[in-house]
Design an enzyme around this catalytic site. Structure first.
Site, PDB file in Angstrom:
ATOM      1  CE1 TYR A 111       3.868 -26.868  25.174  1.00 50.76           C
ATOM      2  CE2 TYR A 111       4.667 -27.873  27.028  1.00 50.76           C
ATOM      3  CZ  TYR A 111       3.691 -26.942  26.530  1.00 50.76           C
ATOM      4  OH  TYR A 111       3.602 -25.927  27.509  1.00 50.76           O
TER       5      TYR A 111
ATOM      6  CD  GLN B 186      -3.457 -14.077  21.543  1.00 50.86           C
ATOM      7  OE1 GLN B 186      -3.726 -13.770  22.776  1.00 50.86           O
ATOM      8  NE2 GLN B 186      -4.696 -13.750  20.877  1.00 50.86           N
ATOM      9  CG  ASN B 187      -3.816 -19.577  17.354  1.00 47.48           C
ATOM     10  OD1 ASN B 187      -4.056 -19.405  18.511  1.00 47.48           O
ATOM     11  ND2 ASN B 187      -4.645 -19.479  16.254  1.00 47.48           N
TER      12      ASN B 187
ATOM     13  CG  ASP C  33      -2.319 -23.724  15.297  1.00 48.79           C
ATOM     14  OD1 ASP C  33      -1.837 -23.195  14.506  1.00 48.79           O
ATOM     15  OD2 ASP C  33      -3.483 -23.559  15.917  1.00 48.79           O
TER      16      ASP C  33
ATOM     17  CG  HIS D 114       1.597 -17.000  23.164  1.00 47.08           C
ATOM     18  ND1 HIS D 114       0.390 -17.191  23.435  1.00 47.08           N
ATOM     19  CD2 HIS D 114       1.863 -15.661  23.496  1.00 47.08           C
ATOM     20  CE1 HIS D 114      -0.420 -15.935  24.256  1.00 47.08           C
ATOM     21  NE2 HIS D 114       0.555 -15.183  24.267  1.00 47.08           N
TER      22      HIS D 114
ATOM     23  CB  CYS E 115      19.997 -25.913  22.306  1.00 49.51           C
ATOM     24  SG  CYS E 115      21.127 -26.368  23.389  1.00 49.51           S
TER      25      CYS E 115
ATOM     26  CB  THR F 185      -7.960 -13.494  20.209  1.00 49.74           C
ATOM     27  OG1 THR F 185      -7.343 -13.375  21.519  1.00 49.74           O
ATOM     28  CG2 THR F 185      -8.185 -12.216  19.615  1.00 49.74           C
TER      29      THR F 185
ATOM     30  N   PRO G 197     -17.717 -15.293  17.402  1.00 50.85           N
ATOM     31  CG  PRO G 197     -17.649 -17.777  17.328  1.00 50.85           C
ATOM     32  CD  PRO G 197     -16.705 -16.712  17.073  1.00 50.85           C
TER      33      PRO G 197
END
Ligand code: OAD
Length: 250
Positions: free
Chosen positions: A58, A96-97, A99, A114, A122, A183, A209
């Protein structure tokens, strides 16, 4: 539709970040990480078995995302928020990203369904830490008190944060325009969002697309890249004007 909308909900997925070259979960599993099984890197059981490897993974993805830049699609979404806010209209971005690029592009009303690679939690108290220095010195990383931190993302088999689901549901129930952008519309609960919006009477638009399972249920299916078409949509709705990245003239 956007020019007239009063309560807008946008759902985004990995496609919005594709033009920032953010590797998807699976794409990121290359090189050093190619031999790992997703179950061992993205589940509570995998973390319990090997917290060192999981947190290294991660941290690697966190640093990759920091190297990336928001693309014209992200910037257009940030402008939509600014334009609607200045007209006292409602906007919320459900992503849902993990980043963090929507926030970096200037969106403030963001629900990270997410979680985020920038949030670490913690394992004892649940306290959350954001924007910690990268890379960590030790794996797993620890708080000053020595307790282990875990990534603040939703793993396979975990529940989405209840408050995120609640906020999403409330906004979907009252929205008049809904966008699903980048998505695949296959992972629940986000996969059901366009139907909820439609049930609330909203107009629904998909930008992708490729066709998705949602394509047949929306009012407009725009087959295009987010970074190409979102700036055009924004200009049609609000005029050329403020193209400045990250929060306009502040
Ligand atoms: P996916 O990888 O399933 O789908 C990405 C979608 O983006 C596809 O439908 C592509 O056609 C589309 N796409 C690609 N390039 C695009 C572009 N430039 N503009 C617009 N669309 C484009 O990603 P998500 O739908 O985000 O969950 O997947 C949802 C969740 O499934 C992920 O968050 C992850 C995964 O399992 C967890 O990690 C819990």
């Amino acid at each position: 539709m956007l020019a007239d909308a009063r309560r807008v909900v946008v759902l985004t997925g990995a496609g919005v970040s594709a033009e920032s070259k953010i590797p998807t979960f699976r794409d990121a599993m290359e090189g050093l990480w190619a031999s790992f099984d997703p179950q061992s890197l993205a589940t509570p059981e995998g973390f319990a078995a090997d917290p060192e490897t999981v947190t290294k993974w991660y941290d690697f993805r966190r640093m990759k995302c920091r190297e990336a830049e928001p693309n014209p699609g992200h910037l257009a979404l940030a402008r939509i928020e600014r334009e609607l806010e200045s007209r006292s209209r409602e906007f919320i971005l459900l992503t849902q990203n993990v980043d963090g690029l929507h926030r970096r592009a200037g969106n403030k009303s963001v629900v990270e369904l997410h979680g985020s690679l920038e949030v670490w939690r913690c394992t004892e108290t649940g306290e959350e830490f954001r924007d910690l220095p990268a890379p960590f010195d030790t794996y797993p990383p620890r708080t000053d008190r020595g307790t282990v931190l875990r990534p603040g993302v939703v793993w396979f088999g975990e529940m989405l944060p209840p408050e995120a689901i609640e906020t999403a549901g409330e906004r979907l129930d009252t929205c008049d325009l809904f966008f699903a952008i980048g998505t695949s519309a296959t992972v629940y609960p986000a996969a059901g969002f366009s139907d909820l919006a439609r049930a609330a009477g909203a107009s629904t638009v998909e930008i992708n697309p490729d066709a998705t399972p949602a394509s047949g249920h929306v009012d407009e299916s725009v087959r295009a890249r987010a970074g190409a078409v979102l700036p055009e949509i924004v200009e049609l709705a609000f005029g050329a004007g403020d193209a400045s990245p990250r929060g306009g003239n502040g």
